[in-house]
Design a protein around this motif. Structure first.
Motif, PDB file in Angstrom:
ATOM      1  N   GLN A 186       0.832  -1.210   0.000  1.00 50.25           N
ATOM      2  CA  GLN A 186       0.000   0.000   0.000  1.00 50.25           C
ATOM      3  C   GLN A 186       0.867   1.262   0.000  1.00 50.25           C
ATOM      4  OE1 GLN A 186      -3.171   0.800  -0.407  1.00 50.25           O
ATOM      5  NE2 GLN A 186      -2.607   2.943  -0.098  1.00 50.25           N
ATOM      6  N   PHE A 187       1.944   1.217   0.780  1.00 50.25           N
ATOM      7  CA  PHE A 187       2.839   2.374   0.826  1.00 50.25           C
ATOM      8  C   PHE A 187       3.474   2.621  -0.552  1.00 50.25           C
ATOM      9  CE2 PHE A 187       7.246   3.955   1.571  1.00 50.25           C
ATOM     10  CZ  PHE A 187       6.902   5.263   1.838  1.00 50.25           C
ATOM     11  N   PHE A 188       3.947   1.538  -1.184  1.00 54.98           N
ATOM     12  CA  PHE A 188       4.497   1.677  -2.535  1.00 54.98           C
ATOM     13  C   PHE A 188       3.434   2.284  -3.471  1.00 54.98           C
ATOM     14  CE2 PHE A 188       8.658  -0.679  -3.253  1.00 54.98           C
ATOM     15  CZ  PHE A 188       8.998  -0.741  -1.910  1.00 54.98           C
ATOM     16  N   HIS A 189       2.205   1.828  -3.309  1.00 53.34           N
ATOM     17  CA  HIS A 189       1.124   2.368  -4.130  1.00 53.34           C
ATOM     18  C   HIS A 189       0.996   3.879  -3.927  1.00 53.34           C
ATOM     19  CE1 HIS A 189      -2.519   1.837  -6.580  1.00 53.34           C
ATOM     20  NE2 HIS A 189      -3.057   2.785  -5.829  1.00 53.34           N
ATOM     21  N   SER A 190       1.069   4.277  -2.679  1.00 48.88           N
ATOM     22  CA  SER A 190       0.926   5.709  -2.383  1.00 48.88           C
ATOM     23  C   SER A 190       2.076   6.513  -2.985  1.00 48.88           C
ATOM     24  CB  SER A 190       0.874   5.934  -0.866  1.00 48.88           C
ATOM     25  OG  SER A 190       2.166   5.744  -0.309  1.00 48.88           O
ATOM     26  N   MET A 191       3.200   5.829  -3.215  1.00 47.95           N
ATOM     27  CA  MET A 191       4.353   6.478  -3.843  1.00 47.95           C
ATOM     28  C   MET A 191       4.302   6.373  -5.367  1.00 47.95           C
ATOM     29  SD  MET A 191       6.166   7.900  -1.521  1.00 47.95           S
ATOM     30  CE  MET A 191       7.690   8.177  -2.446  1.00 47.95           C
ATOM     31  N   GLY A 192       3.190   5.886  -5.888  1.00 45.93           N
ATOM     32  CA  GLY A 192       3.045   5.804  -7.343  1.00 45.93           C
ATOM     33  C   GLY A 192       3.463   4.472  -7.927  1.00 45.93           C
ATOM     34  N   GLY A 193       3.937   3.559  -7.074  1.00 48.67           N
ATOM     35  CA  GLY A 193       4.321   2.235  -7.565  1.00 48.67           C
ATOM     36  C   GLY A 193       3.113   1.497  -8.121  1.00 48.67           C
ATOM     37  N   ARG A 194       3.279   0.869  -9.232  1.00 53.86           N
ATOM     38  CA  ARG A 194       2.176   0.121  -9.846  1.00 53.86           C
ATOM     39  C   ARG A 194       2.614  -1.267 -10.289  1.00 53.86           C
ATOM     40  NH1 ARG A 194       0.090   3.504  -7.519  1.00 53.86           N
ATOM     41  NH2 ARG A 194      -1.434   5.073  -8.170  1.00 53.86           N
ATOM     42  N   CYS A 195       3.801  -1.688  -9.848  1.00 53.53           N
ATOM     43  CA  CYS A 195       4.322  -2.997 -10.266  1.00 53.53           C
ATOM     44  C   CYS A 195       4.958  -3.734  -9.096  1.00 53.53           C
ATOM     45  CB  CYS A 195       5.443  -2.851 -11.300  1.00 53.53           C
ATOM     46  SG  CYS A 195       5.029  -1.942 -12.768  1.00 53.53           S
ATOM     47  N   SER A 196       4.765  -5.050  -9.107  1.00 55.11           N
ATOM     48  CA  SER A 196       5.658  -5.886  -8.317  1.00 55.11           C
ATOM     49  C   SER A 196       6.573  -6.599  -9.304  1.00 55.11           C
ATOM     50  CB  SER A 196       4.880  -6.905  -7.475  1.00 55.11           C
ATOM     51  OG  SER A 196       4.413  -7.973  -8.275  1.00 55.11           O
ATOM     52  N   ASP A 197       7.701  -7.055  -8.795  1.00 57.80           N
ATOM     53  CA  ASP A 197       8.646  -7.763  -9.659  1.00 57.80           C
ATOM     54  C   ASP A 197       9.248  -8.917  -8.878  1.00 57.80           C
ATOM     55  OD1 ASP A 197      10.240  -7.988 -12.116  1.00 57.80           O
ATOM     56  OD2 ASP A 197      11.900  -7.577 -10.746  1.00 57.80           O
ATOM     57  N   HIS A 198       9.464 -10.038  -9.588  1.00 57.89           N
ATOM     58  CA  HIS A 198       9.890 -11.266  -8.920  1.00 57.89           C
ATOM     59  C   HIS A 198      10.928 -11.976  -9.764  1.00 57.89           C
ATOM     60  CE1 HIS A 198       6.257 -10.623  -6.448  1.00 57.89           C
ATOM     61  NE2 HIS A 198       5.727 -10.226  -7.596  1.00 57.89           N
ATOM     62  N   GLY A 199      12.077 -12.231  -9.179  1.00 55.64           N
ATOM     63  CA  GLY A 199      13.138 -12.948  -9.881  1.00 55.64           C
ATOM     64  C   GLY A 199      13.219 -14.371  -9.351  1.00 55.64           C
ATOM     65  N   LEU A 200      12.739 -15.316 -10.138  1.00 53.46           N
ATOM     66  CA  LEU A 200      12.604 -16.694  -9.658  1.00 53.46           C
ATOM     67  C   LEU A 200      13.210 -17.665 -10.665  1.00 53.46           C
ATOM     68  CD1 LEU A 200       8.789 -16.449  -8.734  1.00 53.46           C
ATOM     69  CD2 LEU A 200      10.734 -16.013  -7.215  1.00 53.46           C
ATOM     70  N   ASP A 201      13.735 -18.774 -10.154  1.00 57.30           N
ATOM     71  CA  ASP A 201      14.240 -19.771 -11.112  1.00 57.30           C
ATOM     72  C   ASP A 201      13.085 -20.380 -11.912  1.00 57.30           C
ATOM     73  OD1 ASP A 201      13.273 -21.122  -8.901  1.00 57.30           O
ATOM     74  OD2 ASP A 201      14.838 -22.646  -8.905  1.00 57.30           O
ATOM     75  N   ARG A 202      11.925 -20.440 -11.280  1.00 53.57           N
ATOM     76  CA  ARG A 202      10.697 -20.866 -11.961  1.00 53.57           C
ATOM     77  C   ARG A 202       9.522 -20.367 -11.133  1.00 53.57           C
ATOM     78  NH1 ARG A 202       8.322 -24.960  -9.052  1.00 53.57           N
ATOM     79  NH2 ARG A 202       9.677 -25.992  -7.543  1.00 53.57           N
ATOM     80  N   ALA A 203       8.326 -20.429 -11.696  1.00 53.00           N
ATOM     81  CA  ALA A 203       7.152 -20.042 -10.920  1.00 53.00           C
ATOM     82  C   ALA A 203       6.918 -21.071  -9.812  1.00 53.00           C
ATOM     83  CB  ALA A 203       5.936 -19.966 -11.829  1.00 53.00           C
ATOM     84  N   TYR A 204       6.395 -20.611  -8.693  1.00 57.02           N
ATOM     85  CA  TYR A 204       6.086 -21.521  -7.593  1.00 57.02           C
ATOM     86  C   TYR A 204       4.588 -21.687  -7.497  1.00 57.02           C
ATOM     87  CZ  TYR A 204      10.932 -20.821  -6.452  1.00 57.02           C
ATOM     88  OH  TYR A 204      12.293 -20.781  -6.522  1.00 57.02           O
ATOM     89  N   SER A 205       4.150 -22.925  -7.493  1.00 57.28           N
ATOM     90  CA  SER A 205       2.706 -23.167  -7.503  1.00 57.28           C
ATOM     91  C   SER A 205       2.347 -24.461  -6.802  1.00 57.28           C
ATOM     92  CB  SER A 205       2.215 -23.188  -8.949  1.00 57.28           C
ATOM     93  OG  SER A 205       2.998 -24.070  -9.722  1.00 57.28           O
TER      94      SER A 205
END
Lengths: 506, 506, 506
Positions: free
Chosen positions: C247-266
């Motif tokens: 939410q704080f990132f949102h208030s700062m104008g952030g509109r993305c998350s980013d994830h560096g993964l060897d593969r998706a986790y599911s």
């Protein structure tokens, strides 16, 4: 009897050729970027008949010579390629699979078309509009009305019924895809009618493998037993019923089985294990995933051996990840555009499967289709390990399938096969389509093939020996498939279209 | 001493160049599609000597200066590429590996050749016929007689003995592939003879890993012990014997080990575990697949460290699925054309293996070869993670191997290496061949390389700076390999051929 | 306020165009091999603003308007691409990450540059030297001195501070990559300063997943709790703290998350299981690899749902094999050039992950980036299975990443997306860079895109309809990303640069 139109006689263009050697989109030289390519296409490919050995056309619609009411009906109905593009373009589901009126669906598609630039849909769209309806404008929101009317008036003329289309495109034979329990009543009707294009069933027993869903399996086994007139109590009855239906398909001219699998199944499974799994499923009990895989392996060997006995061709379509989207699967079911490529390793189970059949000398003629291009080269080498010199091109690496049924995908497949095997023995293109609008894809494929080969001639990578190279083109277009499948009562290319049609009528 | 012919002096063509800028098949500009490419090839590549650092040539045949009786003998014997093509073309086994008379085998091949259009065999065939025998006709059933006679009369002249061929193609050094237990007697004979081309052994200890077949393992271990003069009771003796043979190969000028594996082995294995597995195998007991893999990992580290100690190069050939066809394997054995590409994931075990050696600073110079092109990019990045700045190009991504030893495969490898590493440090081409007819593949590779790089110059993707770009070409052709392998007593390219030959005779 | 320079006004060339239609390296037509390509680039791409929605730039350096002391500082610092090339060229570590003096490091790089022919570094190097410093010579040992001085005097002029660079390249917005516990103090400073380029944070919670290293996890969790003002005792507190930071990132104008993964986790993971794993890690106990994977899956769903709630974009960077070299990892840590491509199968876990979110209608807008090109086609089809018609291009296949951030890699990505999806809806290029010298990569990408599309126009594969095709180019260059990310207070392309700057100052 209408005369069969040459696919190449319509020399009309969407845009006229422009100067400076540049080609225009969809003119007669579409996709043919060199003089050699153009020459090969015109002389050796354009007028060859079509043998569409794998399709999902409806035998019923052919038998009943369906007439389509409007462009939406013939063009959008059941076309999950277009639906995917529309959804990607932010179009609501009601305009795809939903109940919006036909014209609104068509308009939603028309608005999407300009966003499909560089997608094969852009080429297919305009090639189909041109070849079926003589449309030479680009489809978009502005041209939509005119094109809708032009196409609908052509449809109303009655020329483009299902049978009219097969005639128009010079289709000598088409193989549908059928459940073993299918009565093939429409195939009988077509054959009885003396319709010139031969229509054959393909034995597709995928449902026989699905023991994990016991209820569906048992329902289907009931149908199978009824169709084969076998009371299916034990596994041996089940195998017997399948063999009887295989024989029945044979009597109807069928010469292919077809299998859509995420990968080849080749887990060793004894008779006793298969019997136990079958019994559990028949009793409505749960079957483990491992046991289901073994059972599937067991049955696939059964099908392979039935094919080998009768000289049939086994087609394996491998690697699709189907129904990836659970929410949409629950809402809409299968085959509506929510599948993708899997990346499960294919080679090891595939080699084992082929080897299991080959050990007993019961490996039939086989065509391998991969959905993920990463498997191209491996598949092109796998076939080489099972060529046994019995006939030329016994093992085939199939043309670009599904997502690969486009210029880049076709070129990759042709190159992989060329580099690792004998392109010259390739059985060529299939539509693999649910749509009667897809026959120009044979033209598309032939243009891509001639373009690639012509470029090699120009670059000095192939000898400048037209009869040598042209002969290869011609065989890939029709003759190789004609010889390979051995479908009954289909005339070879030497028979001129008119005679062919006459012969069929008698 | 015959003068060494320049590979480029024969400017004869199979078909004369045609007008309009088009090239003809197999003229002097074969594969060179731009002026820049032609210039690079002529000035920087064509006349460079050959350093064939990986081959399967027979040292015995070199030592004995074998003379070939006819075209079938020199060209079809042992060539599983041709056999695969023939089988794919419906040719019976007796004309491949069987006992049909040589001329009939040749005719079966001649009839197959026109069906190999777009396969590298078509190019190789005509380039080989041209460079060895001056044949300028395309091979097919009609030209077969004439070509058979022309080639045989050239063979009868005595010019094209094994040694004559090595001289003719300017081969400064060739590395064979040898079992650690091999006496290398023929290498000794060659070296004693003062033959100008240097012939070195390569240490290929694949059989040391195969503990799963205890009988064969023990038979081989016996030979190894005898050759090393070590009584092999315990694992330490085994390792010691291998080290002694490694040292012996070094004394014979060997500077490479080579390993043909389905994937890298890097399962952790303690000394005690390895000792136990070794003891089981020596006792003729069954070894589990897991234990065999651990043992193989253990030994591969041993070989890597031996290489690192002596400054050798380790070559890993990864990913082949060998003997895919059990029926033919039982009938004909290994290396007869029934192998294919595997698609087992390669990267993780490979990185772990390299890392295990690197942790102790005992990672030798290494060349990675992949058989499946899907691994190109990954391999090209793996080497980058183990470049340690000690020497330029310590870690190498090897040239297109086996099924990839063709234009498309070479271009992919060159592009992957270019984009992820330093093409400029690449050690270049190897024949990897059993055949003395394969030396034109160096020419083929150099043409492909110059064509690709020349196209970049023309497109403005590389500076129009000929010395800069040409220097890279020249180094890839010979110098990089020359510097990288450090083979003893091989002259650098600065030495002119005649002097080189004289030096070798003294 | 300096006027913003058009990226295309500098028409200087490294080498002048030569005759005969050939292009010269780095002239104004660099990478544009047809008239159509040149036209598309000039009219629809060159002057578009930049929206760099994924970078690793330092907000601190922007806030402080860092001035760089010399060319080594701005160009070599932190650049692991260059270090890898230098190590591959036999350069010692002290000239890469070590403590050699700046000029010596630069010289080591200058000596390496001529060995990077065909590597993207060769293009980037000269494009960057040209665009930042007006350098028109090729960099090598001989030109190094002159270039060093020329660049340093430009740096001394104060024009090329971090803010000066962002202005110069017309960057309307840039997204940095930030830890959830980061105070974003420098983002606040930048926003308070009224600097014209908008700088937004991206929520990158990779450390939240690493429960296997309990000590580091707990240290980080402490920071997270402090930043969120949450006392983190139980899992629910942890999730709550993450949501608060989101939410704080949102208030700062952030509109993305980013994830560096060897593969998706599911992997399915219940609340209870996640709670138990969290408790173990918090207690400093060991967590198994399986439990860690389940926990990661659990959290990734949490992040996905937070994104969906707020209309954010989730970026997944999949498939890197990081820290492949243990020795160098221990010596130097992360992100120093010892990573490579993995080849773990990606599709199945990825589809499952997206499907888990989609089932509840909580799949956010998503961009998938793959590091291994073998995944291109599969990824391009995966997005199609989750396009739901809600907005155009909801699911994105991201531009060529890391090792694929070069001409061949970009072309493959563009072709895969074109063939399997809608190129027209593509959000385009990101620098993904740590360096302020990387902005010409947008130019590079646009040239590659226009070259590819222009070639299609010339070949008649696209209609010769400039407004239709040009509109697609323009949208990929800026508009699509502008609409897709919905970053606050960023002007659209219609706003002229000067007004834009003025608006930002107010």
């Amino acid at each position: 009897m209408e005369p069969r139109a040459s696919r190449f006689e319509a020399r009309d263009c969407i845009l006229k050729p422009v100067g400076g050697g540049r080609m225009s989109f969809s003119d007669e030289n579409f996709l043919l970027q060199s003089e050699a390519a153009r020459h090969l296409y015109r002389k050796y490919a354009a007028d060859e008949p079509i043998l569409d050995f794998h399709s999902h056309l409806s035998a019923k619609e052919i038998a009943e010579n369906r007439r389509f009411g409007n462009l939406a009906e013939i063009w959008l109905e059941g076309d999950h390629y277009k639906w995917r593009a529309m959804r990607s373009n932010g179009v609501e589901e009601k305009y795809c699979t939903g109940n919006a009126p036909p014209f609104e669906k068509f308009m939603a598609w028309a608005r999407t078309v300009p966003h499909t630039l560089r997608n094969p849909l852009y080429h297919w769209t305009h090639l189909e509009l041109l070849r079926y309806f003589g449309v030479t404008r680009l489809l978009d929101e502005k041209s939509a009305d005119e094109i809708w009317n032009q196409a609908n008036s052509k449809l109303a003329s009655g020329e483009l019924t299902t049978q009219g289309i097969l005639r128009k495109f010079g289709v000598r034979a088409v193989c549908t895809t059928d459940d073993p329990a299918d009565s093939l009543e429409y195939h009988k009707k077509i054959q009885a009618s003396g319709f010139a294009t031969r229509v054959f069933p393909t034995f597709r027993p995928d449902r026989a493998l699905r023991v994990e869903d016991a209820a569906a399996f048992n329902e289907w086994t009931g149908k199978l037993g009824a169709s084969a007139n076998v009371d299916i109590a034990r596994l041996s009855d089940f195998l017997d019923a399948l063999a009887k239906r295989h024989q029945f398909f044979h009597s109807m001219g069928g010469r292919c089985s077809d299998h859509g699998l995420d990968r080849a199944y080749s887990e060793p499974c004894t008779d006793r294990e298969a019997e136990a799994t079958f019994a559990r499923a028949r009793a409505g009990k749960e079957v483990t995933s491992d046991d289901a895989t073994k059972f599937a392996s067991y049955l696939m060997l059964h099908f392979g051996r039935l094919n080998a006995e009768k000289g049939w061709v086994m087609q394996l379509h491998l690697g699709a990840y189907r129904n990836a989207n659970t929410r949409m699967y629950k809402a809409l079911g299968r085959d509506v555009g929510f599948d993708c490529m899997g990346d499960t390793p294919q080679t090891t189970p595939l080699v084992r499967f082929l080897d299991m059949l080959d050990r007993d000398n019961r490996l039939p003629k086989t065509v391998l289709f991969n959905v993920n291009p990463v498997d191209n080269y491996a598949f092109a080498t796998v076939i080489g390990s099972f060529q046994d010199g019995s006939i030329a091109g016994k093992m085939q690496f199939g043309t670009g399938w599904w997502f690969l049924d486009q210029k880049e995908g076709m070129e990759w497949q042709i190159n992989a096969l060329s580099n690792c095997g004998l392109l010259s023995r390739f059985v060529g293109m299939v539509t693999d389509s649910r749509s009667f609008m897809s026959f120009p894809r044979h033209e598309y494929f032939r243009r891509v093939l001639c373009n690639l080969v012509g470029a090699d001639m120009d670059a000095g990578l192939l000898p400048d020996d037209e009869p040598l190279v042209g002969d290869m083109i011609r065989r890939i277009a029709f003759d190789n498939a004609y010889e390979y499948f051995g479908l009954p009562s289909v005339e070879g290319r030497a028979v001129a279209p008119a005679e062919h049609a006459r012969a069929r009528r008698m």
